[in-house]
Design a protein around this motif. Sequence first.
Motif, mmCIF file in Angstrom:
data_model
loop_
_atom_site.group_PDB
_atom_site.id
_atom_site.type_symbol
_atom_site.label_atom_id
_atom_site.label_comp_id
_atom_site.label_asym_id
_atom_site.label_seq_id
_atom_site.Cartn_x
_atom_site.Cartn_y
_atom_site.Cartn_z
ATOM 1 N N HIS A 61 -44.396 6.684 1.144
ATOM 2 C CA HIS A 61 -44.503 6.910 2.589
ATOM 3 C C HIS A 61 -44.380 8.407 2.882
ATOM 4 O O HIS A 61 -43.318 8.990 2.687
ATOM 5 C CB HIS A 61 -43.384 6.182 3.341
ATOM 6 N N TYR A 155 -39.317 -6.087 10.592
ATOM 7 C CA TYR A 155 -39.260 -5.149 11.720
ATOM 8 C C TYR A 155 -39.693 -5.766 13.051
ATOM 9 O O TYR A 155 -40.680 -5.328 13.680
ATOM 10 C CB TYR A 155 -40.093 -3.885 11.428
ATOM 11 N N HIS A 184 -44.922 -6.720 3.313
ATOM 12 C CA HIS A 184 -43.489 -6.469 3.299
ATOM 13 C C HIS A 184 -42.887 -7.781 3.785
ATOM 14 O O HIS A 184 -42.936 -8.097 4.971
ATOM 15 C CB HIS A 184 -43.126 -5.318 4.239
ATOM 16 N N HIS A 240 -42.350 -4.412 -2.906
ATOM 17 C CA HIS A 240 -40.898 -4.199 -3.131
ATOM 18 C C HIS A 240 -40.062 -5.472 -3.220
ATOM 19 O O HIS A 240 -39.176 -5.700 -2.405
ATOM 20 C CB HIS A 240 -40.313 -3.222 -2.114
ATOM 21 N N CYS A 288 -32.359 0.885 2.753
ATOM 22 C CA CYS A 288 -33.791 0.663 2.603
ATOM 23 C C CYS A 288 -34.010 -0.846 2.729
ATOM 24 O O CYS A 288 -33.068 -1.615 2.626
ATOM 25 C CB CYS A 288 -34.292 1.156 1.244
ATOM 26 N N SER A 289 -35.254 -1.224 2.964
ATOM 27 C CA SER A 289 -35.538 -2.640 3.140
ATOM 28 C C SER A 289 -36.628 -3.095 2.191
ATOM 29 O O SER A 289 -37.653 -2.396 2.079
ATOM 30 C CB SER A 289 -35.982 -2.911 4.577
ATOM 31 N N ASP A 316 -41.411 3.399 -3.391
ATOM 32 C CA ASP A 316 -41.191 3.192 -1.952
ATOM 33 C C ASP A 316 -40.518 4.426 -1.340
ATOM 34 O O ASP A 316 -39.585 4.322 -0.528
ATOM 35 C CB ASP A 316 -40.360 1.934 -1.692
ATOM 36 N N CYS A 318 -39.323 7.387 0.750
ATOM 37 C CA CYS A 318 -39.246 7.754 2.172
ATOM 38 C C CYS A 318 -38.348 8.984 2.282
ATOM 39 O O CYS A 318 -37.143 8.900 2.022
ATOM 40 C CB CYS A 318 -38.582 6.640 2.983
ATOM 41 N N ASN A 338 -34.991 3.191 7.760
ATOM 42 C CA ASN A 338 -35.100 2.435 6.501
ATOM 43 C C ASN A 338 -35.921 3.211 5.484
ATOM 44 O O ASN A 338 -37.075 3.566 5.757
ATOM 45 C CB ASN A 338 -35.812 1.106 6.748
ATOM 46 N N GLY A 339 -35.365 3.392 4.306
ATOM 47 C CA GLY A 339 -36.128 4.013 3.225
ATOM 48 C C GLY A 339 -35.366 5.159 2.598
ATOM 49 O O GLY A 339 -34.608 5.861 3.274
HETATM 50 O O1 URP Z 1 -36.989 0.728 3.651
HETATM 51 C C1 URP Z 1 -38.167 0.881 3.455
HETATM 52 N N1 URP Z 1 -38.766 0.230 2.483
HETATM 53 N N2 URP Z 1 -38.851 1.719 4.234
HETATM 54 C C2 URP Z 1 -40.204 2.001 4.175
HETATM 55 C C3 URP Z 1 -41.039 1.087 4.952
HETATM 56 C C4 URP Z 1 -41.122 -0.224 4.288
HETATM 57 O O2 URP Z 1 -40.489 -1.145 4.800
HETATM 58 O O3 URP Z 1 -41.816 -0.356 3.272
#
Ligand code: URP
Length: 468
Positions: A61, A155, A184, A240, A288-289, A316, A318, A338-339
């Motif tokens: 990202h 989300y 996701h 992920h 993170c998610s 992933d 961020c 998140n990330g």
């Molecule tokens: O926590 C995360 N993974 N953030 C990046 C956006 C996503 O959900 O992939």
Amino acid sequence: MSKKIIKNGKIVTAVDEFIGDILIDGEKIVEIGKDLNLDGAEIIDAEGYYVLPGGVDTHVHFSFDYRGNKVRGFDTSNAAVAGGTTTVVEFVNQVEGKSIVDSVEEYEKNEVLGVAMADYNFHGVATDFRDTRVFDEISKLPDAGIPTLKLFMAYKGAFYHANDEAVFRALQAAKDCGVTVMVHAENADVIDVLQKQLYDEGITEPYGHALSRPPYVEVEATERAINLAKLAEAPLYVAHVSAKGSSDAIQKANSEGYSIFGETCTHYLTQDREELAKPNFEGAKYVCSPALRTEEHREALWDAVDRGWLNTITSDHCGFDWKDQKHFGKDNFANIPNGCPGLQDRLAVLWTYGVDKGKITPSQLVDLYATTPAKVHGLDYCKGHLGVGYDADIVLYNPNSKSTMSNDNSLHQVDYNPYEGWEQVGNVETVYLRGEKVVEDSKYIGKKGQGKRIKGKAYGLTYRGFKK
Ligand code: URP
Ligand code: ZN
């Protein structure tokens, strides 16, 4: 451009390892063999090194926006290269009122051209579901070199949230043109309920993030997405994967003959949920998610990558600052962006905690971090493999170095590294990007703007067994 021979290194592909030489002419590998010689060629002595294909990180990202907080951009893509990743695939959200292709092309023009230091492509991210033309547009993605489309089942309330109708319709449209849908997979409604309940109980700290996203939140959505893919008779790529139950669901669907691919990430293989309990808001660094899990899940994930039930390992990445952006959620964990950063350390972490610990072989590492990601995302006509005709994206990895990971060595321009103080075995010492040296003595020496768009082809690996 000059000719080069990388001599006597241990060349690793997804299927074998052998001592040999690689002849590079300009941007391409033109010969692989023993005792290669060519008048005028530069000789690079790789004895004692593992010679790996440059990594392909298909979950990066550089433009993700979490409630107004935006990650670091392509001007940090040298972090990928310094860590041995020469190709990145970035998620570009469809801009409200614009098509996916226009959103990607505008983003590339405004923020990537002249800036990227790794080669790159994009995943489309469908967001504007109120206008159902988004589903018709999917058939146009292959011509724009975008063979993958991401949907965020998580989300709730975010403009990019996709409900089941959106996922199902996207899967139906995608399978008619060879686009791979990536999800996701987390249950957005349940997370929303749990976040609010925890907050009302006075739980505001980062650990609430893990409590609000228990493994079943992911397992339920993964199973649902798999069922939607079965209904649509389409392949699916689950991004992920962090929970054992999700990996089991993917394995089961494959054993029944469905084409369901699973990705996990470096941090889910190595980092523990208890990091979120660190005092003084330090736990936010690990938000993170899906959320980080426990050892039981990590062992299951290592087992799944070893047996081929999960197919790729990405970062992933961020680039959110802790002091600045993560503190956005100081009063409520649900607002913590998140990330986490991880782009630069992916290869070293996989080597240290995978290869060196005997969990995977160097060939499996290559398969998981370069070859299969390239195949899934339609880049394998030039990326992800050391073979004649492929781009000369090459990493010389010194397996004998021992060091400690630290943010001091990171180029991601973020104020922390989740692997701070962790032991590292081996080191990325030299990297070639399409034949040009971009890392020397572990220092990035490339140029801004050197990264090139590599368009992906439709009908990637997830379509194996499907008729066009
Ligand atoms: O926590 C995360 N993974 N953030 C990046 C956006 C996503 O959900 O992939
Ligand atoms: Zn992501």
